[in-house]
Every structure is written in C-alpha cells, then in structure tokens.
Design a protein around this motif. Structure first.
Motif, PDB file in Angstrom:
ATOM      1  N   TYR A 106       0.878  -1.278   0.134  1.00 15.80           N
ATOM      2  CA  TYR A 106       0.229   0.127   0.071  1.00 15.80           C
ATOM      3  C   TYR A 106       0.900   1.260   0.041  1.00 15.80           C
ATOM      4  O   TYR A 106       0.489   2.222  -0.638  1.00 15.80           O
TER       5      TYR A 106
ATOM      6  N   LEU B  40      -8.720   1.418  -6.328  1.00 15.06           N
ATOM      7  CA  LEU B  40      -8.522   0.799  -4.872  1.00 15.06           C
ATOM      8  C   LEU B  40     -10.124   0.634  -4.548  1.00 15.06           C
ATOM      9  O   LEU B  40     -11.110   1.240  -4.596  1.00 15.06           O
TER      10      LEU B  40
ATOM     11  N   GLU C 195     -14.101  -1.745   0.727  1.00 15.57           N
ATOM     12  CA  GLU C 195     -13.687  -2.708   1.650  1.00 15.57           C
ATOM     13  C   GLU C 195     -14.834  -3.865   1.254  1.00 15.57           C
ATOM     14  O   GLU C 195     -15.929  -3.797   1.071  1.00 15.57           O
TER      15      GLU C 195
ATOM     16  N   ARG D 238      -7.031  -3.292   2.825  1.00 19.15           N
ATOM     17  CA  ARG D 238      -6.736  -2.598   1.889  1.00 19.15           C
ATOM     18  C   ARG D 238      -6.321  -3.352   0.315  1.00 19.15           C
ATOM     19  O   ARG D 238      -5.480  -4.364   0.311  1.00 19.15           O
ATOM     20  N   ARG D 239      -7.348  -3.401  -0.771  1.00 14.70           N
ATOM     21  CA  ARG D 239      -6.947  -4.116  -1.929  1.00 14.70           C
ATOM     22  C   ARG D 239      -7.153  -3.212  -3.191  1.00 14.70           C
ATOM     23  O   ARG D 239      -7.576  -2.326  -3.055  1.00 14.70           O
TER      24      ARG D 239
END
Length: 360
Positions: free
Chosen positions: A48, A85, A88, A123-124
């Motif tokens: 990240y 981004l 969630e 965070r993906r």
C-alpha cells in the motif's frame, strides 16, 4: 485513582493493538498460504505504501464506481497506470486472489492488462494499463461533451469487444463469464482499441461446464440478461454476456436513446418492437438521412447482430464466435430474428447505471 485509570486505559489500548496486529497477521498468513498452495501469480504484488508513491498519495482521481475509486499513477519506469482502490469487501483472500488470477492469466488485445495488485488487510487494489481515452460511455451518450465516434470507429470497437468476449468464453486458460458488460466497463486506448475491464462480478467456468449456478443475480440495470435474475428464462451461462453485448451495441448505434426520445418512458412499447418498425422502413434508428451508403450498411449489420444477441431465450442467442463471424460477414447473409417477447429491459441511463445486485 487517576493513575490507576491511566494504567488500565493504557493496558486496554495495548490489548486492542495486539488484537488488530494478530488479525492483520492472520489475513496475511491466509493469503500467503493461498499463494503457496496455488503457486506464483502471473502479476506483481505491491504494498500500500508503494501505491501511495505511485499515485502521489491518490491525488489524481479518474473515476468512481460501485466497487472502488480509480486513480492515475506512474510507475518508476515512467509508464502511466490506473490504480483501482477497491472498497472494503466481505469476500475472503481466496476470492480476491481468484479474481486476480482470472484477469492475470488473460492475454488478449481486447482485454485490459493487469499489471499488479495490492492486498494488505482490508486494503485491496488492482493496477492496470492507463487508457488515455477513458471509457466508452463518454463517447456514445449525447449528454457527454466528448467528441462523437464515426460509424467506422464504432464498428471496429464493437468487433473488438466481441473478440475479447470470445476469448474470455473460449480462448483463455480459465474460461470466464464477465456478467457486467456495459459501456462504462469498456476502456479505450490511444487508438480507440477497446479493452474489457472490471471483472468484479466475473465467474469462472469449471471444466467443460457452461452452466453457472448462482444464488443471486449480478449485473447492471439495462444490460443484465433476463435469465440472470428471473427464473424460467433458461440457464445462466456465457450467453448472458451475449445479451449484455447486444444491449451495449444498441446503445452504441443510438437505438435505445432514440427509442426513449420518441416513445417515452411512460410508453408500454417494448423498444425492440420499435427497432423492428424502423427496419421495415429501412430507417434503423431514425437518423438514416445523416448516413451515407456504407455507413447505413454498417449500422444495419450492428443492429441485426444485436437483435440476435438479445433474444429472450438464451439458446437462440449466438455464441460470441458466431457474433464475430456475423459482424465480419456480408450484410446479405443476416436474417432478421424473431421479436423478443415477454421481457422489457429498462432504457439505460448514462453515468448513473451502476452495479446492482438483485436477489432472485
């Protein structure tokens, strides 16, 4: 007393920090274990922190959809990228990596190239090649200020999308049904070559099986096939993408917008019936007077192919390999299909047509 409370508070904070650290560590162990089990991924993994550097702390926002925000970035070698981004997700690490694997192994000129991903706790992110012309909807809806595309450009884009879907359904290592084909998910490079993007709703076909078992529908209003969210219309399969493709092309040639303008939202007339009437008058979408002979042939071909694609019964729809063949073949070889019935898809709405989940 105050000192005791302070010690107690610090102790609670320490326990909370330890709990968060353990959960974060467990998630990373989950993904690391998955990677060891399934082998190396066909793309790069980023932290990240590196994403913040690539995007200049997420300064340049390119767009936002139901699954996340896209930012413009630059790799150390100077290449421009789009960083999506993700919001969630309730999905586990394996679901996310399955998605990364599906896109990562794809290699086709009409499918977006996945350059990397990030997975750190919640965070993906996904990294793609930057497409300077953005998405297709900016060029085909009248309310947008971008330059219009001529009939030759639209036809080449339609053929490119069809080839990309043909590859996903039959040609790549893992056969994929996209489930969200719409103008917003078609990106255009500097030469207006189309790239299918956004695989957030995609499902992989298992073995030679073409039928997909689903507990809930997926897709976008105006493009979703009837069998995906209504029982009794047939099985969910790669033919569901064919339906969405047909609706997309009808938007590209302006049929649905013109039908909406002339028939109106309050009318009960099903817009394919309106198109058939235009075909009988050899005035496909009400603007033949603006087209030359070759453009009329191209438009009529795109409309006829689209009408085959949006047949209510999935078995009546051609596979994407046949769609490519129909588009590239002579107009004289195309027959007018039967009028679809019993289902009235809503007219698409530019920009606001976001991903929707519908419970069956």
């Amino acid at each position: 007393m105050n000192a005791a409370c302070s010690v107690f508070g610090l102790g609670m904070l320490a326990l909370l920090a330890c709990y968060i650290k353990r959960r974060y560590s467990k998630k990373n162990q989950d993904i690391d274990g998955f990677l060891k089990k399934h082998g190396p991924l066909p793309t790069n993994r980023y932290t990240y922190r590196s994403l913040k550097k690539i995007t200049n702390s997420f300064k340049d926002k390119l767009g936002e959809g139901g699954y996340g925000i896209v930012y413009k970035g630059k790799l150390p070698n100077g290449n421009l990228v789009a960083v999506k981004l993700l919001k969630e997700s309730k999905g586990n690490a394996e679901e996310f990596i399955n998605e990364v694997t599906s896109i990562g192994w794809s290699n086709h000129v009409n499918v977006v190239t996945l350059l990397g991903f990030c997975f750190e706790g919640q965070r993906r992110a996904l990294l793609y090649d930057f497409m300077p012309n953005g998405s297709l909807e900016k060029f085909i809806y009248a309310k947008n200020s971008h330059r219009s595309l001529n009939s030759d450009e639209l036809f080449k884009i339609a053929v490119g999308i069809a080839r990309g879907l043909e590859y996903l359904h039959r040609g790549c290592n893992t056969r994929i049904v996209h489930f969200d084909i719409k103008p917003h998910n078609i990106l255009l490079d500097e030469n207006f070559c189309p790239k299918i993007s956004d695989f957030g709703l995609a499902k992989r076909l298992q073995g030679n099986n073409s039928i997909i078992s689903m507990s809930g529908a997926r897709g976008s209003v105006g493009f979703i096939a009837p069998e995906v969210y209504l029982n009794g219309f047939g099985s969910v399969s790669h033919k569901s993408d064919v339906y969405s493709y047909g609706m997309l092309v009808l938007d590209m040639v302006g049929c649905r917008n013109n039908a909406n303008a002339q028939v109106g939202h309050s009318s009960e007339q099903y817009f394919p019936q309106w198109i058939y009437k235009q075909l009988e008058k050899t005035d496909e979408c009400g603007h033949q007077d603006r087209l030359d002979g070759e453009e009329r042939v191209t438009q009529r071909k795109m409309i006829l192919v689209s009408l085959w694609c949006i047949q209510t019964n999935p078995s009546r729809r051609p596979p994407m390999s046949k769609v490519v063949e129909m588009l590239e073949g002579p107009l004289e070889s195309l027959q007018i299909p039967d009028t679809p019935s019993l289902f009235t898809p809503p007219i698409s709405q530019p920009i606001s047509s976001s991903n929707v989940m519908v419970t069956v």
